[in-house]
Structure formats: structure tokens, C-alpha cells
Design a protein around this motif. Sequence first.
Motif, PDB file in Angstrom:
ATOM      1  N   LEU A  52       1.065  -1.074   0.159  1.00 21.18           N
ATOM      2  CA  LEU A  52       0.086  -0.197  -0.247  1.00 21.18           C
ATOM      3  C   LEU A  52       1.049   1.382   0.123  1.00 21.18           C
ATOM      4  CD1 LEU A  52      -2.994   1.077   0.186  1.00 21.18           C
ATOM      5  CD2 LEU A  52      -2.685   0.891   2.646  1.00 21.18           C
ATOM      6  N   HIS A  53       0.893   1.894  -1.171  1.00 20.23           N
ATOM      7  CA  HIS A  53       1.932   2.842  -1.309  1.00 20.23           C
ATOM      8  C   HIS A  53       3.299   2.627  -1.135  1.00 20.23           C
ATOM      9  CE1 HIS A  53      -1.164   6.288  -1.743  1.00 20.23           C
ATOM     10  NE2 HIS A  53      -1.783   5.482  -1.195  1.00 20.23           N
ATOM     11  N   GLY A  54       3.709   1.526  -1.483  1.00 19.28           N
ATOM     12  CA  GLY A  54       5.090   0.943  -1.264  1.00 19.28           C
ATOM     13  C   GLY A  54       5.222   0.452   0.167  1.00 19.28           C
ATOM     14  N   GLN A  55       4.084   0.252   1.019  1.00 16.36           N
ATOM     15  CA  GLN A  55       4.559  -0.199   2.418  1.00 16.36           C
ATOM     16  C   GLN A  55       3.760  -1.800   2.626  1.00 16.36           C
ATOM     17  OE1 GLN A  55       6.507   1.251   4.564  1.00 16.36           O
ATOM     18  NE2 GLN A  55       6.903   2.725   2.644  1.00 16.36           N
ATOM     19  N   LEU A  56       4.326  -2.475   3.431  1.00 14.85           N
ATOM     20  CA  LEU A  56       3.871  -3.634   3.464  1.00 14.85           C
ATOM     21  C   LEU A  56       2.630  -3.764   4.447  1.00 14.85           C
ATOM     22  CD1 LEU A  56       3.952  -6.837   3.151  1.00 14.85           C
ATOM     23  CD2 LEU A  56       5.367  -7.008   5.214  1.00 14.85           C
ATOM     24  N   VAL A  57       1.386  -4.325   4.224  1.00 22.03           N
ATOM     25  CA  VAL A  57       0.268  -4.624   4.944  1.00 22.03           C
ATOM     26  C   VAL A  57       0.146  -6.053   4.796  1.00 22.03           C
ATOM     27  CG1 VAL A  57      -2.063  -4.130   5.289  1.00 22.03           C
ATOM     28  CG2 VAL A  57      -0.643  -2.392   4.769  1.00 22.03           C
ATOM     29  N   MET A  58      -0.006  -6.783   6.135  1.00 21.01           N
ATOM     30  CA  MET A  58      -0.245  -8.079   5.979  1.00 21.01           C
ATOM     31  C   MET A  58      -1.879  -8.231   6.516  1.00 21.01           C
ATOM     32  SD  MET A  58       3.069  -9.888   7.509  1.00 21.01           S
ATOM     33  CE  MET A  58       3.765  -8.521   8.563  1.00 21.01           C
ATOM     34  N   LEU A  59      -2.589  -9.428   6.138  1.00 20.92           N
ATOM     35  CA  LEU A  59      -4.073  -9.571   6.663  1.00 20.92           C
ATOM     36  C   LEU A  59      -4.325 -11.084   6.715  1.00 20.92           C
ATOM     37  CD1 LEU A  59      -6.246 -10.127   4.402  1.00 20.92           C
ATOM     38  CD2 LEU A  59      -5.742  -7.888   3.916  1.00 20.92           C
ATOM     39  N   ALA A  60      -5.373 -11.065   7.672  1.00 22.74           N
ATOM     40  CA  ALA A  60      -6.071 -12.687   7.601  1.00 22.74           C
ATOM     41  C   ALA A  60      -7.207 -12.519   8.037  1.00 22.74           C
ATOM     42  CB  ALA A  60      -5.101 -13.213   8.602  1.00 22.74           C
ATOM     43  N   GLU A  61      -8.052 -13.831   7.696  1.00 26.58           N
ATOM     44  CA  GLU A  61      -9.142 -13.913   7.935  1.00 26.58           C
ATOM     45  C   GLU A  61      -9.457 -13.965   9.556  1.00 26.58           C
ATOM     46  OE1 GLU A  61     -13.435 -14.354   7.090  1.00 26.58           O
ATOM     47  OE2 GLU A  61     -11.830 -14.236   5.631  1.00 26.58           O
ATOM     48  N   GLU A  62     -10.199 -13.590  10.276  1.00 19.48           N
ATOM     49  CA  GLU A  62     -10.295 -13.824  11.853  1.00 19.48           C
ATOM     50  C   GLU A  62     -10.591 -15.279  12.107  1.00 19.48           C
ATOM     51  OE1 GLU A  62     -13.432 -11.997  14.079  1.00 19.48           O
ATOM     52  OE2 GLU A  62     -14.872 -12.682  12.693  1.00 19.48           O
ATOM     53  N   HIS A  63      -9.868 -15.669  13.150  1.00 16.72           N
ATOM     54  CA  HIS A  63     -10.024 -16.949  13.738  1.00 16.72           C
ATOM     55  C   HIS A  63     -10.403 -16.773  15.175  1.00 16.72           C
ATOM     56  CE1 HIS A  63      -9.236 -21.091  14.976  1.00 16.72           C
ATOM     57  NE2 HIS A  63      -9.468 -21.442  13.884  1.00 16.72           N
ATOM     58  N   PRO A  64     -11.137 -16.895  15.587  1.00 14.97           N
ATOM     59  CA  PRO A  64     -11.713 -16.698  17.203  1.00 14.97           C
ATOM     60  C   PRO A  64     -10.651 -17.347  18.112  1.00 14.97           C
ATOM     61  CG  PRO A  64     -13.712 -17.134  15.865  1.00 14.97           C
ATOM     62  CD  PRO A  64     -12.756 -17.496  15.000  1.00 14.97           C
ATOM     63  N   ALA A  65      -9.931 -18.281  17.807  1.00  7.77           N
ATOM     64  CA  ALA A  65      -9.151 -18.908  18.801  1.00  7.77           C
ATOM     65  C   ALA A  65      -7.804 -17.915  18.970  1.00  7.77           C
ATOM     66  CB  ALA A  65      -8.714 -20.407  18.171  1.00  7.77           C
ATOM     67  N   TRP A  66      -7.140 -17.218  17.756  1.00  7.17           N
ATOM     68  CA  TRP A  66      -6.313 -16.439  17.876  1.00  7.17           C
ATOM     69  C   TRP A  66      -6.010 -15.144  17.310  1.00  7.17           C
ATOM     70  CZ3 TRP A  66      -5.861 -21.094  15.135  1.00  7.17           C
ATOM     71  CH2 TRP A  66      -5.944 -21.035  13.779  1.00  7.17           C
ATOM     72  N   ALA A  67      -7.230 -14.582  16.571  1.00  8.61           N
ATOM     73  CA  ALA A  67      -7.197 -13.357  15.758  1.00  8.61           C
ATOM     74  C   ALA A  67      -8.594 -12.905  15.768  1.00  8.61           C
ATOM     75  CB  ALA A  67      -6.411 -13.556  14.731  1.00  8.61           C
ATOM     76  N   LYS A  68      -9.082 -11.871  16.538  1.00 12.23           N
ATOM     77  CA  LYS A  68     -10.400 -11.120  16.265  1.00 12.23           C
ATOM     78  C   LYS A  68     -10.490 -10.058  15.393  1.00 12.23           C
ATOM     79  CE  LYS A  68     -11.939 -13.426  20.445  1.00 12.23           C
ATOM     80  NZ  LYS A  68     -10.943 -14.173  20.878  1.00 12.23           N
ATOM     81  N   SER A  69     -11.543  -9.886  14.594  1.00 11.63           N
ATOM     82  CA  SER A  69     -11.656  -8.696  13.842  1.00 11.63           C
ATOM     83  C   SER A  69     -12.292  -7.417  14.638  1.00 11.63           C
ATOM     84  CB  SER A  69     -12.422  -8.968  12.724  1.00 11.63           C
ATOM     85  OG  SER A  69     -13.670  -9.428  12.715  1.00 11.63           O
ATOM     86  N   PRO A  70     -12.134  -6.269  14.269  1.00 16.86           N
ATOM     87  CA  PRO A  70     -12.949  -5.130  14.725  1.00 16.86           C
ATOM     88  C   PRO A  70     -14.458  -5.444  14.962  1.00 16.86           C
ATOM     89  CG  PRO A  70     -11.431  -4.264  13.448  1.00 16.86           C
ATOM     90  CD  PRO A  70     -11.299  -5.702  12.952  1.00 16.86           C
ATOM     91  N   ARG A  71     -15.059  -6.249  13.910  1.00 13.01           N
ATOM     92  CA  ARG A  71     -16.297  -6.465  13.680  1.00 13.01           C
ATOM     93  C   ARG A  71     -16.674  -7.418  14.921  1.00 13.01           C
ATOM     94  NH1 ARG A  71     -19.015  -9.359   8.561  1.00 13.01           N
ATOM     95  NH2 ARG A  71     -20.973  -9.948   9.291  1.00 13.01           N
ATOM     96  N   THR A  72     -16.069  -8.482  15.151  1.00 15.91           N
ATOM     97  CA  THR A  72     -16.276  -9.257  16.381  1.00 15.91           C
ATOM     98  C   THR A  72     -16.216  -8.550  17.661  1.00 15.91           C
ATOM     99  OG1 THR A  72     -15.655 -11.223  15.140  1.00 15.91           O
ATOM    100  CG2 THR A  72     -15.526 -11.367  17.366  1.00 15.91           C
TER     101      THR A  72
END
Length: 157
Positions: A52-72
Motif C-alpha cells: 500500500l503506497h510501497g508499504q507492507l500490509v499483512m492481513l488474515a481472516e479472523e479466527h476466534p481462537a487467536w485473532a479477532k476482527s474489529p467486527r467481532t
Amino acid sequence: MNPSHYPALSPYLIVHDAIAAIAFYEQAFGAAECFRLVDSASGKIGHAELTLHGQLVMLAEEHPAWAKSPRTLGGTAVKFSLMVDDPDAAFAQALAAGAEETMPPRDEFYGFRCASVRDPFGHEWMLQREIEKVSPEEMQRRWDSIVKECGSSEGQS
């Protein structure tokens, strides 16, 4: 010292519907996908990398056991500041791609033209461009004036 090709610090977004999120970031902010790792059983993205504009952005689908999204979680405590050439145009582009307005474009006391949006996945983005060099001392003076006019700064950002 960072021995790998990865930057020392990169955002890692957790989203509900990573496929749609990648498409949104491409359309709204001009991101480019580098690669994705897909769970063969579910088809969900376990990890993806974008620039994004030359910068790294990583992302993943939420998985309630280890990573929750702002929606959750019901919101986010983090905002991303994206420096752009034209905050008004970037704001319009993000809205057209499905973002929600949180603050229309305006000139800020700290010397930036700024607008804010919430993406469809709950992450908040400040779209900014520096329009005036403001010293820290002048910024403090302006901040003090705003606080005096509006009351206490407690709870303000």
C-alpha cells in the motif's frame, strides 16, 4: 538491524471476509496483492501480503481462537494514517469503494488536510497530506486554544 526483506514494523489486519477485504483495499486505496495463503478446506485466507503506497500490509481472516476482527470486537482502538496526494479524492474513492465516512476532509490545526473513513471490515483510516509545516510548540499552542474553546481534552484524541 532487520536481516530479512520485511520492514521492522508492519500492520497486520484481521478481517471478516479477507477476500472481500483485499478487493476493497485494492479499489479504495490502490493496494497491490503480493500473495495469499488459502486454507484448502474452507477457502479462507490464512495470510496475505499487500503493498500500500510501497508499504507492507499483512492481513488474515479472523479466527476466534487467536485473532479477532474489529467486527467481532465491536470496534477498533487503532487508526491507520495513510499519506496521500489528495485527501479529498482519496476520501471520495474510499467512499465509492464502500467505506463509511467518520470525518469529512478538513484542514487540521497540526498542518494536515485530513479525512477519516471506516472500512467495511471495521478498520479506521485517516487520509492525510501535509499542507503546512507546524512546529511542536505552535501545535501545542493551537491545541491549547482548541481545548480552551471546547472544554476539557479528557477523552479527546
